[in-house]
Design a protein around this motif. Structure first.
Motif, mmCIF file in Angstrom:
data_model
loop_
_atom_site.group_PDB
_atom_site.id
_atom_site.type_symbol
_atom_site.label_atom_id
_atom_site.label_comp_id
_atom_site.label_asym_id
_atom_site.label_seq_id
_atom_site.Cartn_x
_atom_site.Cartn_y
_atom_site.Cartn_z
ATOM 1 N N SER B 96 0.734 -1.087 0.227
ATOM 2 C CA SER B 96 -0.293 0.216 -0.331
ATOM 3 C C SER B 96 1.284 1.273 0.112
ATOM 4 O O SER B 96 1.881 1.310 0.391
ATOM 5 N N GLY B 97 0.161 2.633 0.041
ATOM 6 C CA GLY B 97 0.400 4.057 0.118
ATOM 7 C C GLY B 97 2.553 3.858 -1.476
ATOM 8 O O GLY B 97 2.994 4.208 -0.883
ATOM 9 N N LEU B 98 1.333 3.352 -2.248
ATOM 10 C CA LEU B 98 2.231 3.275 -3.602
ATOM 11 C C LEU B 98 1.940 4.463 -4.521
ATOM 12 O O LEU B 98 0.376 5.259 -4.562
ATOM 13 N N TYR B 99 2.992 5.189 -5.243
ATOM 14 C CA TYR B 99 2.112 6.150 -6.473
ATOM 15 C C TYR B 99 1.762 5.604 -7.394
ATOM 16 O O TYR B 99 1.923 4.643 -8.162
ATOM 17 N N SER B 100 0.569 6.119 -8.249
ATOM 18 C CA SER B 100 0.273 5.754 -8.732
ATOM 19 C C SER B 100 0.793 5.610 -10.189
ATOM 20 O O SER B 100 1.455 7.087 -10.362
ATOM 21 N N GLN B 101 0.646 4.797 -11.288
ATOM 22 C CA GLN B 101 1.347 5.295 -12.531
ATOM 23 C C GLN B 101 0.910 6.737 -13.632
ATOM 24 O O GLN B 101 1.947 7.598 -14.345
ATOM 25 N N ASP B 102 -0.080 7.228 -13.215
ATOM 26 C CA ASP B 102 -0.774 8.034 -13.483
ATOM 27 C C ASP B 102 0.238 9.103 -12.274
ATOM 28 O O ASP B 102 0.371 10.325 -13.530
ATOM 29 N N ILE B 103 0.177 8.907 -10.881
ATOM 30 C CA ILE B 103 1.000 10.272 -11.075
ATOM 31 C C ILE B 103 2.578 10.463 -11.685
ATOM 32 O O ILE B 103 3.162 11.547 -11.726
ATOM 33 N N ILE B 104 3.079 8.991 -11.689
ATOM 34 C CA ILE B 104 4.478 9.009 -12.144
ATOM 35 C C ILE B 104 4.618 9.758 -13.761
ATOM 36 O O ILE B 104 5.197 11.000 -13.442
ATOM 37 N N ASN B 105 3.255 9.485 -14.895
ATOM 38 C CA ASN B 105 3.270 10.342 -15.603
ATOM 39 C C ASN B 105 3.443 11.583 -15.544
ATOM 40 O O ASN B 105 3.252 12.099 -16.511
ATOM 41 N N THR B 106 2.084 12.186 -14.710
ATOM 42 C CA THR B 106 2.084 13.449 -14.546
ATOM 43 C C THR B 106 3.457 14.183 -14.712
ATOM 44 O O THR B 106 3.497 15.073 -14.792
ATOM 45 N N TYR B 107 4.048 13.726 -13.436
ATOM 46 C CA TYR B 107 5.191 14.417 -13.561
ATOM 47 C C TYR B 107 6.167 14.029 -14.107
ATOM 48 O O TYR B 107 7.382 14.929 -14.737
ATOM 49 N N ARG B 108 6.373 12.877 -15.158
ATOM 50 C CA ARG B 108 7.685 13.331 -16.187
ATOM 51 C C ARG B 108 8.137 13.698 -17.232
ATOM 52 O O ARG B 108 8.378 14.241 -17.543
ATOM 53 N N ASN B 109 5.868 14.093 -17.312
ATOM 54 C CA ASN B 109 6.003 14.663 -18.393
ATOM 55 C C ASN B 109 5.412 16.003 -17.871
ATOM 56 O O ASN B 109 4.784 17.229 -18.938
ATOM 57 N N ALA B 110 5.474 16.620 -17.118
ATOM 58 C CA ALA B 110 4.899 17.868 -17.099
ATOM 59 C C ALA B 110 5.522 19.148 -17.600
ATOM 60 O O ALA B 110 6.989 18.632 -17.118
ATOM 61 N N THR B 111 5.844 19.488 -17.913
ATOM 62 C CA THR B 111 5.814 21.125 -18.549
ATOM 63 C C THR B 111 6.167 22.349 -17.467
ATOM 64 O O THR B 111 6.865 22.974 -16.714
ATOM 65 N N ASP B 112 5.111 22.311 -16.167
ATOM 66 C CA ASP B 112 4.941 23.331 -15.012
ATOM 67 C C ASP B 112 5.596 22.220 -13.359
ATOM 68 O O ASP B 112 5.058 22.045 -13.246
ATOM 69 N N ARG B 113 6.938 22.821 -14.005
ATOM 70 C CA ARG B 113 7.494 22.775 -12.495
ATOM 71 C C ARG B 113 7.444 23.354 -11.680
ATOM 72 O O ARG B 113 7.781 23.170 -10.430
ATOM 73 N N ASN B 114 6.915 24.460 -11.602
ATOM 74 C CA ASN B 114 6.661 24.792 -10.253
ATOM 75 C C ASN B 114 4.653 23.819 -9.724
ATOM 76 O O ASN B 114 4.918 24.128 -8.809
ATOM 77 N N LEU B 115 4.356 23.044 -10.577
ATOM 78 C CA LEU B 115 3.400 22.391 -9.797
ATOM 79 C C LEU B 115 4.024 21.215 -9.933
ATOM 80 O O LEU B 115 3.590 19.993 -8.544
ATOM 81 N N TYR B 116 4.789 20.391 -10.382
ATOM 82 C CA TYR B 116 5.193 19.513 -10.658
ATOM 83 C C TYR B 116 6.727 19.095 -10.354
ATOM 84 O O TYR B 116 7.572 18.836 -11.628
#
Lengths: 516, 837
Positions: B96-116
């Motif tokens: 339990s308590g794992l990062y979902s693939q969605d979260i990981i992808n969001t961070y990986r592909n984010a352009t707004d490094r303020n938010l991610y």
């Protein structure tokens, strides 16, 4: 000039060497043992320190505090009741069967903390027997001795149930005598019984709630019942009627002196505890100076040190006394409605809510979505680092004694009216219906075991119940929602002795062969 | 022990500019006169005194920039962190308590490094920091009175955010000749230190910074300035160091050290002198520790989460006071008889004592964070604590010396020391020492050899005993602690008293005897060679005994064990001056020294194992003792074919240990002593030269073959959520069968099979470094004198500029076994000026 110098020299040498006691420096904030143990007041203070040992510290202090007081609920993290995300006392390793002599946590703490308490008691007893002062009447001395021996029995019982064979120490040890071999578990148990019998014979006879916080005869009787019932199923789960008869008779002596607290949660919350007629023994706290370093409210209400498992929540009946899922009252959309009221008094969903907007949102994660509510105080919100929790930790109470009575009597005589009455009384206080009439002995046994899990949840008894009934493997190897893989092996009925102790004893203390 | 002008002191309280001379005494015979606390060597510091003549004024200033010499390389990419986080948890059976693939992808592909963000927390905490130092001194003498007065100021910003230190020094040294028989003097110095630091200190702040995920920034992305708790509920971290520092949750300490001494030197008769010195050193310090209430918010949702963990709330104020007094007096006799027979004798007496006390006040509830005094808080919850402790020593000492024509030198010392730390029956100890020297080159038959190259040779030997009693303040006394308070009646608190330690009244002095042989040689007019062989034997070691848990009490202090340190030291110095050619006038000095010693427990009681340390006869003191790591399991076949390790559920990627006793299984009986606790040798080079006003000096130092057992932050990934170091990129996985980095587990939740003490955790702390490099230029005298300046020198200096080491992470010079994290060593670039008027 010269004529002054020689006398000056002589005088100064005399001045310098004149102070004989210059090197006599003594501690100014500690008591020399040569000036202590000289009056009854000294013994009173020493007795206090036996009650107050290791009660307030944090789990990671050395030695830690609260193992048998405000952190009793953490014991359930090595059972099917809950998950301990912070791994206090290495509960994760123990639950997942990663148990060795270097595991640490409970595996080593139960050993060191118990002997620390036993040593404190043994020193007291030795000084007491040597004390001749007239300010300490014999009757009072006997009572003090009985209190200490009660506590000694309590800690030897911890050693007995955790390790089995351990050294038996009844006198203060010295550097020369420090290496001690273990003795058979039966000898430890015999000492526990001897000490408790002495306590029963010499403690005050008033109930605990009238005895200003000192243990009393009925406290010792209740503990003796707990010890005997722990031992009443041999090493395969077969009931021993003789021992259970003793348990029943002890319970019968305790029960009339106490009554159930009309409000279940009042037993555990600060406001309801003073002179509560259900409490047979509690470890007491007092704000602001004598409270856990990290408040119980903070630990359970904010950190979520204890996360009740879904399967535990599922084990609460509906208000009609039928299992959840079976009962027509089952409301899958609102799982906490129509449930045994003890569920919402024991467990909170997501955050504790005391009504009227008095809520606290925990900061740590909620791995199972649940938290432990039973020991929280509504008046202490918000639960934070500044919270001072002074709710006492209940160690023995009538609820447990009624359950022990019912369990013992059922094994002895089957589900007679007295068994039904004990259970009915306990359930009535939370408006739960009595058990259906006509249960078989085996059915009654199952019901009582379930009842204990519900009623005594997080009071640190579940692990020992699973062990004494010899169902630990059956239960723990079938936990599927535990947040980590559970594993029980039958050798865990006795833990390994801590490796440090094996090392320090140079062969005198021998490791449990299961862990070589 | 450091003696400043003959009185125990602390080097950090001293302005380095006041130092005239430092010498280190190691052999027992020369240290003996300094008494009981000299067993581990004595550092003698003499401060400057004025010289008869013209008054001179000197200014020196320095500006430097500090950066850490080394820093951990942590995973700071959020997506990578999250993937490793999940892997470690799953490997540890935490589903339990794992990062979902969605979260990981969001961070990986984010352009707004303020938010991610990909936050590098260490970079936020460690920044280059300036330091400035100024010193001004006046010295001179006239009419028999000499003086030296100096003022110093240091302003040092920490390389770790939130650390600041300012130091002010003033010193006045005076001496006066009353007549031709009587001289007296006084040295007086005051230091004020002003220190501001996060309340739990450097290591705690450092590891708090390590224990943050890169997935959030210190403050919310909305620009509100609110501080972040976490990005996701299931993340683990320690308190935010940025929130702590920005909100000044500091411990601010003002420290005043006043050292004063007066002395009197009387010539009683010809050759007979009486010297007396009295000194009082006072240290007064006061700290304010205010725990502000700082709300923390969820980085994703901006919701309030919790208050910053500042260890409770309110204000603690503590006054500390330490007063040390020392008085000693001795008669000294020096006389020459007949033809070259010099005799000297000394007899004296010393007494010293130390009293420490503190008073601590606390109030819990404050209406705001603005007013930070006790009276500004509510008296509803308040506490006062305080105590005092003390020690005292008394000594008689004497010395006899004989010297024949500087050819034969003999000396004997005797001390009789008493201490308050031992019980009256055993508190006095007798400690003799002897030394002899033979200056071979003074012998006629050597002179007759007419060895031009040999300028001087002295062969010497010494033996001496010194006592040590420095273990706790009241180690022999059987005392009871005020502990275990308890409320029986739920309304008042009863006091508890209990014996918590086993007492041993029979302890006595620990004795260190040092046997030393060596020679000093000067040859070729510029080469100096010093060689020493020594054996230092400590007997009746005063130490905490190990006791079994069954005793239930803390261990007593005992005298037990004999430890031997034997070694050799060799020092070479070559000084020369170039007298012709282009570099005519170049003075240079080259030096090298090396020391090597062996530590061994020659006698010890029952062997003691504690954690990864062993004390047993025949081994080094605290020798490493653990499983020997021999590789990483690559397959289940390898596991099946290897000795079973404990009752572990070993899987490929786990550490493989050696079955040292060859019994077919790996268990605690396979722990073995492993060498490396003490270095094989220490060595240093130095070089200094000057030419036409230019000066250059360099110092190199190195340590060879020392190991440290390091764990927790920086070694074990995800301790309190801390990102793994980048070498975990090479961890064992099915597709990357590493033979050095095992399978990655989850912090302290890792299974026992990876956490057992094993040599996998031993790191090589050997290093070689350029410790200091200084390049200076002194302006020509003719030029500066026009401005009334006698001397003007400017210089550049660099500290710890180059380091060669295999030690991972931090600086090996600060290394030690245990938790890996401590305040980093600095690389310093500085520029300075000295002006003399």
């Amino acid at each position: 000039m010269k004529r002054y110098i020689i006398p000056f020299f002589v005088i100064s040498i005399l001045l310098l060497s004149g102070c004989d006691n210059y090197l006599d420096r003594n501690p100014l904030d500690q008591i020399s043992s040569s000036t202590f143990w000289k009056s009854k007041t000294d013994f009173d203070m020493a007795l206090t320190a036996n009650y107050g040992l290791n009660t307030t510290g944090a789990p990671w202090d050395n030695p830690p505090g609260g193992v048998w007081s405000y952190l009793l609920p953490n014991w359930d993290c090595i059972t099917d009741n809950c998950f301990g995300q912070h791994n206090n006392f290495n509960s994760k390793a123990i639950a997942s069967g990663d148990i060795s002599s270097t595991t640490g946590g409970y595996i080593s703490l139960v050993y060191s903390l118990s002997y620390q308490a036993i040593a404190r008691g043994n020193i007291f007893l030795k000084e007491l027997s040597a004390y001749k002062g007239t300010d300490f009447p014999d009757a009072d001395k006997k009572r003090a001795e009985a209190e200490i021996r009660f506590l000694r029995a309590y800690y030897y019982f911890q050693l007995y149930s955790a390790y089995g064979d351990v050294p038996l120490i009844l006198e203060p040890l010295t550097l020369e005598t420090q290496e001690q071999p273990k003795v058979p578990a039966a000898q430890i148990l015999a000492q526990v019984i001897t000490d408790l019998d002495f306590a029963i014979a010499n403690l005050n006879t008033v109930p605990y709630f009238q005895n200003t916080g000192h243990v009393t005869k009925s406290t010792a009787q209740a503990l003796k019942a707990r010890v005997l019932i722990y031992d009443a199923y041999g090493n395969n789960g077969t009931p021993n009627i003789e021992k259970l008869t003793q348990v029943r008779d002890l319970c019968l002596q305790v029960i009339p002196q106490y009554s159930l607290s009309p409000v279940f949660e009042a037993v555990f919350q600060d406001k309801g505890q003073s002179t509560n007629p259900e409490i047979i023994y509690s470890v007491n706290y007092l704000a602001p100076d004598n409270v856990p370093t990290y408040a119980a409210d903070l630990i359970y209400g904010d950190w979520i040190v204890v996360s009740p498992l879904q399967s535990f929540v599922n084990s609460f009946e509906c208000t009609d006394g039928l299992p959840w899922g079976v009962s027509p009252l089952t409301d899958a959309a609102n799982p906490f409605s129509n449930r045994d009221p003890r569920l919402s008094k024991t467990v909170f969903v997501d955050h504790p809510d005391w009504g009227g907007g008095n809520v606290h949102f925990p900061t740590n994660s909620r791995p199972t979505g649940y938290g432990l509510k039973k020991f929280l105080c509504p008046e202490n919100t918000p639960y934070g680092y500044t919270t001072l929790s002074q709710q006492n930790s209940v160690v023995l109470r009538l609820g447990e004694v009624l359950l022990m009575y019912a369990e013992a009597q059922n094994e002895i005589a089957g589900p007679d009216a007295s068994v039904y009455k004990a259970i009915t009384d306990l359930r009535a206080r939370v408006d739960m219906p009595p058990y259906p009439a006509g249960l078989s002995k085996a059915e009654m046994r199952e019901r009582i075991r379930k009842e204990r899990r519900i009623e005594l949840a997080f009071e640190g008894l579940r692990y020992f119940d699973l062990k004494r009934w010899h169902i630990a493997g059956e239960i723990l190897n079938n936990v599927t929602d535990g947040m980590l893989p559970y594993k029980w092996e039958d050798k865990f009925y006795h833990w390994p002795l801590p490796q440090n102790e094996i090392d320090k004893n140079h062969g005198v203390l021998v490791q449990n062969p299961d862990y070589k | 022990m450091v003696l400043i002008d003959g009185v125990q002191g602390n080097l950090s309280d001293l302005n380095p500019n006041n130092i005239e001379n430092i010498s280190v005494l190691k052999d027992a015979a020369s240290a003996s006169i300094y008494g009981a606390r000299a067993a581990n060597g004595v550092i003698l510091v003499t401060t400057k005194t004025g010289k008869e003549g013209k008054i001179s004024m000197e200014y020196s200033g320095n500006y430097g920039v500090h950066t850490p010499t080394k820093m951990y390389e942590l995973i700071t990419n959020s997506a990578e962190y999250m993937e490793m986080f999940n892997e470690a948890r799953l490997n540890s059976g935490l589903t339990s308590g794992l990062y979902s693939q969605d979260i990981i992808n969001t961070y990986r592909n984010a352009t707004d490094r303020n938010l991610y963000p990909n936050t590098d927390w260490l970079d936020l905490i460690f920044n280059p920091a300036p330091t400035q130092t100024h010193n001004l001194s006046f010295s001179g003498g006239t009419g028999g009175t000499r003086f030296d007065i100096s003022l110093g100021y240091v302003n040092q910003e920490g390389i770790m955010k939130g650390f600041n230190y300012e130091k002010y020094n003033i010193r006045v040294n005076l001496s006066s000749q009353v007549n031709d028989k009587i001289k007296f003097g006084a040295n007086f110095s005051v230091k004020k230190g002003v220190k501001s630091a996060p309340r739990q200190g450097a290591a705690d702040t450092f590891l708090a910074a390590m224990s943050q995920a890169p997935t959030y920034s210190p403050q919310l992305a909305d620009g509100s300035g609110r501080y972040t708790f976490k990005a996701y509920d299931f993340e683990y971290n320690n308190k935010s160091p940025i929130a702590l520092i920005d909100n000044k949750v500091n411990r601010n300490t003002d420290d005043y050290v006043i050292s004063s001494q007066g002395w009197l030197d009387i010539q009683l008769l010809k050759g007979l002198k009486w010297y007396t010195k009295a000194a009082v050193n006072m240290d007064f310090s006061k700290y304010y520790d205010f725990r502000a209430q700082v709300p923390l918010y969820n980085f994703r949702t901006n919701e309030f989460m919790t208050l910053l963990d500042v260890g409770g709330s309110g204000l603690v104020v503590q006054d500390d006071q330490n007063v040390y007094k020392n008085l000693y007096t001795y008669l000294n006799f020096d006389q020459e008889f007949g033809d070259g027979h010099k005799v000297s004798a000394q007899a004296g007496y010393s007494m010293e004592d130390n009293v420490y006390q503190y008073l601590n006040g606390y109030r819990k509830n404050y209406p705001s964070d603005v007013l930070r005094q006790l009276n500004a808080g509510s008296p509803s919850v308040q506490q006062a604590t305080g105590t005092q402790n003390e020690w005292a020593m008394m000594s008689f000492f004497g010395r006899l010396g004989y010297n024949f024509k500087d050819r034969y030198l003999l000396e004997a010392n005797l001390r009789y020391d008493g201490t308050s730390r031992l019980n009256p029956d055993s508190r006095w100890g007798v400690f003799p020492s002897f030394s002899a020297g033979w200056r071979v080159t003074e012998e006629q038959f050597v002179k007759d050899l007419d060895l031009n190259w040999l300028n001087s040779l002295k062969i010497r030997g010494s033996y001496g005993e010194l006592g040590n009693q420095n273990i706790g303040l009241y180690p022999y006394q059987s005392i009871l602690a005020l502990t275990g308070n308890y409320s029986f009646n739920d309304s008042s608190l009863s006091s508890g008293v209990a014996q918590t330690s086993l007492a041993n009244p029979n302890i006595m002095w620990e004795t260190t005897s040092i046997l030393d042989f060596g020679f000093d040689l000067t040859a070729f007019q510029g080469l100096n060679v010093t060689f020493d062989w020594y054996k230092k034997t400590t007997t009746d070691i005063l130490r905490g005994s190990q006791v079994t848990d069954a005793v239930g009490l803390n261990p007593p202090t005992v005298n037990n064990g004999t430890m031997e340190n034997s070694g050799v030291e060799l020092g070479l110095q070559y000084t020369n001056r170039v007298n012709s050619g282009y570099f005519s006038g170049l003075n240079y000095n080259l030096g090298f020294n090396i020391d090597h010693y062996k530590n061994k427990l020659v006698d010890f009681g029952a062997r003691e194992i504690s954690g990864y340390s062993l004390r047993e006869e025949g081994y080094e003191w605290d020798s490493f003792y653990m499983l020997e790591w021999i590789g990483i399991f690559q397959s289940t076949t390898e596991i099946t074919n290897s000795p079973k390790q404990f009752t572990d559920a070993t899987v490929p990627g786990d550490l493989k240990f050696k079955d040292a006793n060859k019994d077919g299984k790996v268990d605690n009986d396979d722990r073995i002593p492993i060498s490396g606790r003490y270095p094989a040798f220490n060595y240093a080079f130095n070089l200094s030269s000057n030419w036409r006003g230019f000066d250059l000096s360099a110092q190199f130092q190195g340590v060879e073959n020392v190991k440290y057992f390091v764990n927790d932050w920086g070694t074990i990934p995800f301790v309190q959520g801390s990102p793994p170091t980048t070498d975990w990129r090479d961890r064992w996985t099915e597709s990357n069968p590493s033979t050095t980095m095992p399978r990655m587990y989850w912090g302290w939740g890792a299974p026992e099979r990876i956490r057992r003490n094993s040599s996998w955790y031993l790191q090589d702390g050997s290093y070689f470094r350029l410790k200091n490099l200084t390049f200076g230029y002194t302006l020509p005298n003719q030029l500066t004198q026009r401005a009334g300046i006698q001397q003007l020198r400017v210089y550049f200096s660099g500290d710890n500029l180059v380091t060669l080491t295999k030690y991972p992470g931090l600086d090996p010079e600060r290394g030690g076994s245990g938790s890996f994290v401590n305040y980093p060593q600095n690389k310093i670039y500085s520029f300075g000026v000295n002006v003399k008027f």
